[in-house]
Write an enzyme that holds these catalytic residues in place. Sequence first.
Site, PDB file in Angstrom:
ATOM      1  N   ARG A 147       0.439  -1.464   0.018  1.00 29.25           N
ATOM      2  CA  ARG A 147       0.440   0.277  -0.322  1.00 29.25           C
ATOM      3  C   ARG A 147       0.954   1.568  -0.241  1.00 29.25           C
ATOM      4  O   ARG A 147       0.510   2.252   0.687  1.00 29.25           O
ATOM      5  CB  ARG A 147      -0.846   0.269   1.184  1.00 29.25           C
ATOM      6  CG  ARG A 147      -0.619  -0.031   2.613  1.00 29.25           C
ATOM      7  CD  ARG A 147      -1.151   0.514   3.301  1.00 29.25           C
ATOM      8  NE  ARG A 147      -0.710  -0.003   5.053  1.00 29.25           N
ATOM      9  CZ  ARG A 147      -0.739   0.428   6.304  1.00 29.25           C
ATOM     10  NH1 ARG A 147      -2.162   0.807   6.567  1.00 29.25           N
ATOM     11  NH2 ARG A 147      -0.171   0.325   7.084  1.00 29.25           N
TER      12      ARG A 147
ATOM     13  N   LYS B 230       1.818   6.458   1.898  1.00 29.17           N
ATOM     14  CA  LYS B 230       1.386   5.128   2.143  1.00 29.17           C
ATOM     15  C   LYS B 230      -0.316   5.000   2.224  1.00 29.17           C
ATOM     16  O   LYS B 230      -1.137   6.396   2.062  1.00 29.17           O
ATOM     17  CB  LYS B 230       1.778   5.511   3.830  1.00 29.17           C
ATOM     18  CG  LYS B 230       1.620   3.727   4.410  1.00 29.17           C
ATOM     19  CD  LYS B 230       2.405   3.493   5.749  1.00 29.17           C
ATOM     20  CE  LYS B 230       2.111   2.672   6.381  1.00 29.17           C
ATOM     21  NZ  LYS B 230       3.206   2.833   8.029  1.00 29.17           N
TER      22      LYS B 230
ATOM     23  N   ASP C 137      11.628  -6.961   8.053  1.00 30.51           N
ATOM     24  CA  ASP C 137      10.635  -5.712   6.597  1.00 30.51           C
ATOM     25  C   ASP C 137      11.040  -4.796   7.686  1.00 30.51           C
ATOM     26  O   ASP C 137      10.617  -3.258   6.685  1.00 30.51           O
ATOM     27  CB  ASP C 137       9.466  -6.339   6.260  1.00 30.51           C
ATOM     28  CG  ASP C 137       8.566  -7.014   6.857  1.00 30.51           C
ATOM     29  OD1 ASP C 137       9.182  -7.370   7.695  1.00 30.51           O
ATOM     30  OD2 ASP C 137       7.818  -6.480   6.470  1.00 30.51           O
TER      31      ASP C 137
END
Length: 523
Positions: free
Chosen positions: A112, A132, A270
């Site tokens: 996203r 974002k 991540d």
Amino acid sequence: MTEASTPSHQDTPDRVADADFLRLTPGLQHRFATELPALCQRWQPARVPQPALLVLNHPLAHALGWPAGALDSAQGQALLSGNAVPTTWPAVAQVYAGHQFGGYSPQLGDGRALLLGEVCDTQGVLRDVAFKGSGRTPFSRGGDGKAALGPMLREYLISEAMHALGVPTTRSLAVVATGERIRRDSGWLPAAVLTRVAASHIRVGTFQWVAAQRNPALLRRLADHTLTRHYPALPAADYRGLLQAACERQAQLVAQWMALGFVHGVMNTDNMTLSGETIDYGPCAFMEAFDPGTVFSSIDHAGRYAWGRQPAIAQWNLARLAEALLPLIHPDADQAVALATETVQGFSDLYQQAWLAHMRAKLGWAAPPQTTASNDPQAEEDLALLHDWLALLHAQGADWTLAHRHLTELAAQAPAGQLLLQGWTDTAALKAWLVRWQARRSQQPATQAQTLATMRRSNPLYIPRNLLVEEALNAASDDGDLGPFEALLSVVQQPFDDVPSRQRYTQPADAAQAQTYRTFCGT
């Protein structure tokens, strides 16, 4: 507001002139997309029906060399929602892998988010600018690619608080409401797009994904790109040096988190950057009542990312980075493993040194003169005294932030210092520790004024207290009222300055509220 439709690659903004776009974003380039095209895919943000600029970070815009006044206009609103990004502009979604709560996902990526590009700020530092919540990408994995307003305001608020506290962090340039409502577990929520500024978005998970491709040339290109961007002082092709430098930056970063009582909440690989910045403010929160096992995230049932486990998790994540770098560290596999293991094992000492330095500053202790990492004769005694302090705080359930602030006032012999003793159950134990603390303070070469100045710079009075954060986000999401958000933001941007009218912002939640407080990822 309208319900969000399922976005598609064709659901893109109206085409606008590149000149108008670049007038609002002077200097914007696309270095990552050019140098590492295998690690990203060109994509466009989804069009939104009713963009409304809610908050714009004027100082950050100026730092980027961008026209804050123009960004605060209708054109800027269109840009910051994604509606005015030219279809000719190579915005990209980045790909990466990652261990999430210990389980490996071979492909994650920006589900996203979109990287608009990079810009050299007014200090000559290259910074990423990314959206974002800007819609689905090839890496959305079934998600809608959107973001709810509350979590985007949370990221803006907490990242700006961290910046004011001196913690390396991504920052937030703007939040734009989109006029949509999106479905989440708690119901239909207003959507928003956040514009994030970062040193880069290169993650441990980026290296993991590339290593899994078994493409040595691509791995080398990524490592060289990272060295050039984040560690230019290192020699070219010094890949073990890259690992060592990453360990050093993460040790410093996590030590700062710990000293401030910050709980990241989702330390997946991540979510660990090679730049050493804090990134992804999902289920994060600041600990109030001290407990090393503090967890806020609603999905961290086992406490993997509790406050007290953050240093060990950082080292675990760095071990995953080391695994990815093995082919570059040494051509002989056994030697590569030995060198990487030695480097990652050194993280423990790096962290301990950083943690002790931050806590010495908070407690008003100077390190002995000519102290080095390998020669610190006071370290053992200081760590023992610090351990006893933490045990007292835990037994009392004392507020982490206020306890250290009151200790600062006690050192200054100010009346507020007596607040430390109020309500303390075992005052005899506390007073006995305070005698030892004062004795330690008397042993140092620093003057009283120097010590107090250091303590005041290290012990904030204001943090984004959890219930106040929720109050602000709920008012914005439920009622469209940004007043509480703006008020809280102004307070946490000046965390060390005592303003009598801001007394309510220092108050911790009561025990019952604190025990039930939970945070959510927002996806």
